[in-house]
Design a protein around this motif. Structure first.
Motif, PDB file in Angstrom:
ATOM      1  N   VAL A 185       0.814  -1.217   0.000  1.00  0.00           N
ATOM      2  CA  VAL A 185       0.000   0.000   0.000  1.00  0.00           C
ATOM      3  C   VAL A 185       0.847   1.266   0.000  1.00  0.00           C
ATOM      4  O   VAL A 185       0.369   2.336  -0.393  1.00  0.00           O
ATOM      5  N   GLU A 186       2.107   1.175   0.447  1.00  0.00           N
ATOM      6  CA  GLU A 186       2.961   2.361   0.493  1.00  0.00           C
ATOM      7  C   GLU A 186       3.131   2.991  -0.888  1.00  0.00           C
ATOM      8  O   GLU A 186       3.369   4.196  -1.011  1.00  0.00           O
ATOM      9  N   TRP A 187       3.014   2.177  -1.931  1.00  0.00           N
ATOM     10  CA  TRP A 187       3.225   2.665  -3.294  1.00  0.00           C
ATOM     11  C   TRP A 187       2.010   3.408  -3.844  1.00  0.00           C
ATOM     12  O   TRP A 187       2.109   4.089  -4.867  1.00  0.00           O
ATOM     13  N   THR A 201       9.186   5.899   0.885  1.00  0.00           N
ATOM     14  CA  THR A 201      10.019   5.713   2.068  1.00  0.00           C
ATOM     15  C   THR A 201       9.566   4.461   2.813  1.00  0.00           C
ATOM     16  O   THR A 201       8.369   4.186   2.935  1.00  0.00           O
ATOM     17  N   ILE A 202      10.517   3.690   3.304  1.00  0.00           N
ATOM     18  CA  ILE A 202      10.184   2.495   4.078  1.00  0.00           C
ATOM     19  C   ILE A 202       9.545   2.928   5.396  1.00  0.00           C
ATOM     20  O   ILE A 202      10.092   3.789   6.097  1.00  0.00           O
ATOM     21  N   PRO A 203       8.375   2.393   5.745  1.00  0.00           N
ATOM     22  CA  PRO A 203       7.728   2.789   7.003  1.00  0.00           C
ATOM     23  C   PRO A 203       8.660   2.626   8.201  1.00  0.00           C
ATOM     24  O   PRO A 203       9.333   1.608   8.347  1.00  0.00           O
ATOM     25  N   LYS A 204       8.717   3.669   9.021  1.00  0.00           N
ATOM     26  CA  LYS A 204       9.535   3.707  10.235  1.00  0.00           C
ATOM     27  C   LYS A 204      11.032   3.639   9.950  1.00  0.00           C
ATOM     28  O   LYS A 204      11.830   3.322  10.843  1.00  0.00           O
ATOM     29  N   TYR A 213      12.729   1.452  -4.193  1.00  0.00           N
ATOM     30  CA  TYR A 213      12.542   2.139  -5.471  1.00  0.00           C
ATOM     31  C   TYR A 213      12.575   1.152  -6.628  1.00  0.00           C
ATOM     32  O   TYR A 213      13.121   0.048  -6.542  1.00  0.00           O
ATOM     33  N   VAL A 214      11.962   1.576  -7.719  1.00  0.00           N
ATOM     34  CA  VAL A 214      12.076   0.911  -9.019  1.00  0.00           C
ATOM     35  C   VAL A 214      12.704   1.924  -9.963  1.00  0.00           C
ATOM     36  O   VAL A 214      12.371   3.114  -9.926  1.00  0.00           O
ATOM     37  N   ASN A 215      13.622   1.461 -10.790  1.00  0.00           N
ATOM     38  CA  ASN A 215      14.310   2.336 -11.730  1.00  0.00           C
ATOM     39  C   ASN A 215      14.160   1.783 -13.144  1.00  0.00           C
ATOM     40  O   ASN A 215      14.122   0.568 -13.349  1.00  0.00           O
ATOM     41  N   ALA A 216      14.082   2.673 -14.116  1.00  0.00           N
ATOM     42  CA  ALA A 216      14.049   2.236 -15.514  1.00  0.00           C
ATOM     43  C   ALA A 216      14.644   3.312 -16.406  1.00  0.00           C
ATOM     44  O   ALA A 216      14.479   4.509 -16.156  1.00  0.00           O
ATOM     45  N   THR A 217      15.360   2.869 -17.431  1.00  0.00           N
ATOM     46  CA  THR A 217      15.796   3.748 -18.509  1.00  0.00           C
ATOM     47  C   THR A 217      15.346   3.087 -19.809  1.00  0.00           C
ATOM     48  O   THR A 217      14.494   2.201 -19.793  1.00  0.00           O
ATOM     49  N   ASP A 218      15.895   3.501 -20.929  1.00  0.00           N
ATOM     50  CA  ASP A 218      15.445   2.968 -22.218  1.00  0.00           C
ATOM     51  C   ASP A 218      15.439   1.438 -22.255  1.00  0.00           C
ATOM     52  O   ASP A 218      14.461   0.814 -22.651  1.00  0.00           O
ATOM     53  N   HIS A 219      16.567   0.838 -21.868  1.00  0.00           N
ATOM     54  CA  HIS A 219      16.711  -0.618 -21.964  1.00  0.00           C
ATOM     55  C   HIS A 219      17.336  -1.179 -20.687  1.00  0.00           C
ATOM     56  O   HIS A 219      18.248  -2.007 -20.743  1.00  0.00           O
TER      57      HIS A 219
END
Length: 312
Positions: A185-187, A201-204, A213-219
């Motif tokens: 649910v944090e997302w 942010t991670i709770p507490k 986090y999730v990260n993405a670039t072109d490939h």
């Protein structure tokens, strides 16, 4: 049908100079993947200025403004590193270049994110490519240049966003957030954006300093822990505390994480798929990332809050 095999780059080009010469004679391999129009008659190799020496310097034309400028091309036959990043930035200043193309055999996350940050926060047009050599059967090796990061916006003089590409990134994030938000649910408080990475942010978490986090670039795509903004000593403190818990975190996560970045601890999708790939490939990547995030949340949601907050 023959099988595609990867070749040792050093067997194809023993020296970086050899690859630079090849690229100078086959600049169309790059021209097709950048937004400028490269003038093939302008290519200069091993250009010096004082003690500096840049691999390639080329003239490009901005298709939006029709203005000409110089661009630096930096080549390396190994993984991205601090030395080449520092070199690129020095060349930009010394040659008054409007952008750069950085080519490496292996692209690690911290450098992909740095180049993306330059695109997001500056007037520089910054590209990062992965270089491979492949062959089919007994054929001669052929180069494969894959764009990992490229500019989302056009350069100065009326810099405007690329609406098509920005929308691709927003669409990617909408799918990612919808899937992760079903179990975490944090997302759900996050909204799709044109940024390359995002996460709650991670709770507490101590000082609210550590996030998923999730990260993405072109490939490229990855998941991980992100030590949010803070002075270098605070970032170093939280990274060392996480590293102290490394065995426990990785044991629950079920795989090794990468700890080489100062601000990120991450796991990269081995398929190297990002928001510029086909919709079916994106769906596959998102499924993999969501499953990995499930494991990372399980591995960190209880242990991260036990870290003692940094004392300023």
């Amino acid at each position: 049908m023959g099988k595609i095999e990867k070749c040792d780059l050093r067997e194809v080009w023993p020296l970086e100079l050899d690859f630079s010469r090849w690229l100078a004679n086959h600049i169309q391999a790059l021209d097709e993947q950048v937004r400028w129009n490269i003038d093939p008659t302008s290519i200069r190799q091993e250009v010096t200025k004082g003690k500096l020496r840049v691999d390639l310097l080329v003239d490009v034309v901005d298709p939006e403004t029709n203005k000409s400028s110089e661009v630096v091309i930096e080549n390396q036959l190994d993984a991205t590193n601090d030395g080449h990043l520092a070199g690129v930035m020095t060349y930009l200043s010394a040659f008054k270049a409007s952008g750069f193309v950085w080519i490496a055999s292996d692209v690690t996350q911290e450098y992909a994110e740095t180049v993306q940050w330059l695109n997001d926060k500056s007037e520089i047009d910054a590209y990062l490519f992965r270089l491979e050599a492949i062959r089919i059967g007994n054929s001669r090796p052929a180069p494969l240049l894959t764009r990992i990061v490229g500019p989302l916006k056009f350069p100065s003089g009326g810099r405007s966003g690329d609406p098509v590409r920005s929308q691709k990134i927003r669409d990617w994030w909408e799918r990612v957030l919808n899937k992760i938000g079903k179990t975490h649910v944090e997302w759900n408080s996050l909204r799709p954006s044109a940024q390359s990475y995002n996460g709650p942010t991670i709770p507490k978490a101590p000082g609210e300093a550590i996030a998923w986090y999730v990260n993405a670039t072109d490939h490229y795509s990855s998941i991980g822990l992100w030590i949010k903004s803070g002075p270098p000593e605070e970032v170093a403190y939280y990274h060392s505390q996480l590293n102290y818990m490394r065995k426990e975190i990785e044991s629950v996560f079920g795989d090794d994480l990468l700890w080489t970045s100062k601000r990120f601890v991450y796991w990269a999708n081995p398929r190297q798929i990002g928001y510029a790939d086909s919709p079916s490939e994106q769906e596959e990547a998102i499924e993999v990332l969501v499953e990995a995030m499930d494991r990372l949340v399980t591995a960190t949601k209880d242990i991260v809050p036990t870290i003692t907050p940094f004392q300023r």
